[in-house]
Write a protein that holds these residues in place. Structure first.
Motif, PDB file in Angstrom:
ATOM      1  N   GLU A 148      14.239   4.481  -0.781  1.00 51.75           N
ATOM      2  CA  GLU A 148      13.991   5.479  -1.820  1.00 51.75           C
ATOM      3  C   GLU A 148      12.721   6.227  -1.438  1.00 51.75           C
ATOM      4  N   ARG A 149      12.557   7.438  -2.019  1.00 53.31           N
ATOM      5  CA  ARG A 149      11.349   8.231  -1.752  1.00 53.31           C
ATOM      6  C   ARG A 149      10.572   8.442  -3.043  1.00 53.31           C
ATOM      7  N   PHE A 150       9.396   7.847  -3.098  1.00 54.73           N
ATOM      8  CA  PHE A 150       8.512   8.017  -4.242  1.00 54.73           C
ATOM      9  C   PHE A 150       7.428   9.052  -3.958  1.00 54.73           C
ATOM     10  N   SER A 151       7.309   9.460  -2.689  1.00 54.36           N
ATOM     11  CA  SER A 151       6.192  10.275  -2.230  1.00 54.36           C
ATOM     12  C   SER A 151       6.553  10.816  -0.858  1.00 54.36           C
ATOM     13  N   ASP A 152       5.643  11.597  -0.252  1.00 54.98           N
ATOM     14  CA  ASP A 152       5.837  11.966   1.146  1.00 54.98           C
ATOM     15  C   ASP A 152       5.412  10.837   2.081  1.00 54.98           C
ATOM     16  N   HIS A 153       4.830   9.768   1.510  1.00 51.93           N
ATOM     17  CA  HIS A 153       4.533   8.532   2.238  1.00 51.93           C
ATOM     18  C   HIS A 153       5.543   7.461   1.826  1.00 51.93           C
ATOM     19  N   ALA A 154       5.633   6.411   2.616  1.00 54.77           N
ATOM     20  CA  ALA A 154       6.486   5.270   2.283  1.00 54.77           C
ATOM     21  C   ALA A 154       5.616   4.038   2.038  1.00 54.77           C
ATOM     22  N   PRO A 155       6.041   3.152   1.152  1.00 52.34           N
ATOM     23  CA  PRO A 155       5.285   1.924   0.914  1.00 52.34           C
ATOM     24  C   PRO A 155       5.221   1.042   2.161  1.00 52.34           C
ATOM     25  N   LEU A 156       4.029   0.558   2.447  1.00 52.09           N
ATOM     26  CA  LEU A 156       3.815  -0.397   3.532  1.00 52.09           C
ATOM     27  C   LEU A 156       3.634  -1.768   2.902  1.00 52.09           C
ATOM     28  N   ILE A 157       4.507  -2.689   3.261  1.00 52.92           N
ATOM     29  CA  ILE A 157       4.532  -4.031   2.673  1.00 52.92           C
ATOM     30  C   ILE A 157       4.132  -5.055   3.736  1.00 52.92           C
ATOM     31  N   VAL A 158       3.163  -5.908   3.420  1.00 50.12           N
ATOM     32  CA  VAL A 158       2.773  -6.977   4.342  1.00 50.12           C
ATOM     33  C   VAL A 158       2.714  -8.291   3.546  1.00 50.12           C
ATOM     34  N   TYR A 197       7.131   4.956  11.059  1.00 53.97           N
ATOM     35  CA  TYR A 197       6.240   5.934  10.438  1.00 53.97           C
ATOM     36  C   TYR A 197       6.109   5.681   8.935  1.00 53.97           C
ATOM     37  N   THR A 198       5.008   6.206   8.367  1.00 55.93           N
ATOM     38  CA  THR A 198       4.764   6.042   6.935  1.00 55.93           C
ATOM     39  C   THR A 198       4.593   7.372   6.214  1.00 55.93           C
ATOM     40  N   TRP A 199       4.541   8.478   6.959  1.00 53.57           N
ATOM     41  CA  TRP A 199       4.388   9.798   6.338  1.00 53.57           C
ATOM     42  C   TRP A 199       5.229  10.815   7.104  1.00 53.57           C
ATOM     43  N   TRP A 200       5.841  11.720   6.324  1.00 53.20           N
ATOM     44  CA  TRP A 200       6.662  12.788   6.887  1.00 53.20           C
ATOM     45  C   TRP A 200       6.317  14.090   6.183  1.00 53.20           C
ATOM     46  N   SER A 201       6.174  15.140   6.935  1.00 57.03           N
ATOM     47  CA  SER A 201       5.949  16.460   6.353  1.00 57.03           C
ATOM     48  C   SER A 201       7.131  16.848   5.479  1.00 57.03           C
ATOM     49  N   ASN A 202       6.842  17.612   4.438  1.00 58.33           N
ATOM     50  CA  ASN A 202       7.922  18.135   3.595  1.00 58.33           C
ATOM     51  C   ASN A 202       8.587  19.364   4.206  1.00 58.33           C
ATOM     52  N   ARG A 203       8.057  19.804   5.337  1.00 57.18           N
ATOM     53  CA  ARG A 203       8.623  20.968   6.001  1.00 57.18           C
ATOM     54  C   ARG A 203       9.830  20.575   6.859  1.00 57.18           C
ATOM     55  N   GLY A 204      10.770  21.503   6.955  1.00 57.18           N
ATOM     56  CA  GLY A 204      11.914  21.281   7.830  1.00 57.18           C
ATOM     57  C   GLY A 204      12.696  20.042   7.445  1.00 57.18           C
ATOM     58  N   GLN A 205      13.167  19.343   8.432  1.00 59.19           N
ATOM     59  CA  GLN A 205      13.969  18.131   8.233  1.00 59.19           C
ATOM     60  C   GLN A 205      13.221  16.899   8.746  1.00 59.19           C
ATOM     61  N   SER A 252       0.849  -1.187   0.000  1.00 58.26           N
ATOM     62  CA  SER A 252       0.000   0.000   0.000  1.00 58.26           C
ATOM     63  C   SER A 252       0.885   1.238   0.000  1.00 58.26           C
ATOM     64  N   LEU A 253       0.496   2.223  -0.829  1.00 60.50           N
ATOM     65  CA  LEU A 253       1.264   3.472  -0.874  1.00 60.50           C
ATOM     66  C   LEU A 253       0.376   4.626  -1.313  1.00 60.50           C
ATOM     67  N   ASN A 254       0.406   5.711  -0.549  1.00 63.04           N
ATOM     68  CA  ASN A 254      -0.118   6.987  -1.021  1.00 63.04           C
ATOM     69  C   ASN A 254       0.973   7.600  -1.889  1.00 63.04           C
ATOM     70  N   VAL A 255       0.714   7.674  -3.195  1.00 63.64           N
ATOM     71  CA  VAL A 255       1.759   8.099  -4.138  1.00 63.64           C
ATOM     72  C   VAL A 255       1.865   9.615  -4.255  1.00 63.64           C
ATOM     73  N   ASN A 256       0.878  10.348  -3.697  1.00 67.21           N
ATOM     74  CA  ASN A 256       0.877  11.817  -3.792  1.00 67.21           C
ATOM     75  C   ASN A 256       1.080  12.260  -5.248  1.00 67.21           C
ATOM     76  N   GLY A 257       0.284  11.648  -6.126  1.00 66.47           N
ATOM     77  CA  GLY A 257       0.391  11.906  -7.562  1.00 66.47           C
ATOM     78  C   GLY A 257       1.115  10.771  -8.251  1.00 66.47           C
TER      79      GLY A 257
END
Length: 255
Positions: free
Chosen positions: A241-251, A201-209, A5-10
């Motif tokens: 790797e970063r495809f989005s601001d989310h990361a792929p969750l693999i089960v 975690y599976t999501w990180w803001s694009n703000r800051g670090q 599962s991945l939120n691709v953010n486009g």
């Protein structure tokens, strides 16, 4: 059976960042995508309809917004788009692929972070969706509900939980809704069956670090029927790797 599962953010943005070559290397049986932000007629056959997968999209009516997809190695018996309410379904937030007694769903719950109007829309969605989940939890089918649920359930699921208790995604009402979802083990958080560690975690803001410092949120889940709890073999969050601001969750499941 491997489910990603991945939120691709486009989806077009994720393609440019190398998502599809990585996806092919995973040999997943089902891939659930959220926030595709495209209409089907905007997507070329290659790479957005991989030849070794059966590909199904449920687009938002608004261009460049929301949308979900499911890619399946095996052709589903049936595909259902939407949850039956026009205002929700117009945003392309639910698609279900059925294989015998198993359903795999790609779900994108609304975010309320842009303001009160969207938060109220999110609450309306949760109110409508809860009885549907209860019905499905009792209908005898097995479910894997993948997606961006836009809620961090517990303090362990986000780095700055103290400072986010009044923010969308960690509101008391949202967390109570998740408590009810997982009550009495009718539904199971697949990741936590095998991984109870903090800082996952599976999501990180694009703000800051936020990404560099791992200041994230776990808001992407694979929620499964009770009968599948003992079928969960392993899980991981892919961060090389970063495809989005989310990361792929693999089960991986023993199915």
């Amino acid at each position: 059976m491997r489910v990603i599962s991945l939120n691709v953010n486009g989806i077009r943005s994720a393609e440019r960042k190398g998502f599809f070559p990585w996806m092919q290397q995973q040999n997943a049986d089902v891939i659930c995508l959220q926030e595709t932000k495209a209409q089907i007629n905007q997507l070329s056959e290659d790479p957005f309809f991989p030849k070794n997968y059966h590909c199904f999209y449920h687009d938002a009516e608004k261009k460049g917004y929301s949308g979900v997809a499911v890619f399946c190695k095996t052709k589903p018996d049936n595909v259902i788009s939407g949850i039956g309410r026009v205002d929700f379904d117009a945003e392309g937030r639910f698609i279900e692929a059925q294989f015998g007694n198993l359903s795999v769903i790609s779900l994108y719950l609304p975010s309320g972070s842009s303001g009160e109007e969207r938060q109220n829309f999110k609450f309306s969605f949760l109110d409508y969706f809860a009885p549907l989940l209860q019905e499905r939890g009792q209908d005898g089918r097995n479910y894997i509900i993948c997606g961006d649920w836009n809620i961090a359930h517990k303090a362990i699921d986000l780095k700055n939980w103290r400072g986010n208790q009044k923010n969308s995604g960690f509101l008391p009402e949202e967390r109570a809704w998740m408590d009810t979802l997982f009550a009495e083990d009718q539904w199971i958080d697949a990741f936590r069956v095998v991984n109870q560690e903090a800082d996952q975690y599976t999501w990180w803001s694009n703000r800051g670090q936020a990404w560099a410092k791992n200041v994230g949120w776990r808001i992407d889940y694979q929620v499964v029927s009770t009968a599948l709890k003992d079928k969960i073999i392993g899980t991981s969050i892919y961060k090389d790797e970063r495809f989005s601001d989310h990361a792929p969750l693999i089960v991986d499941y023993d199915l």
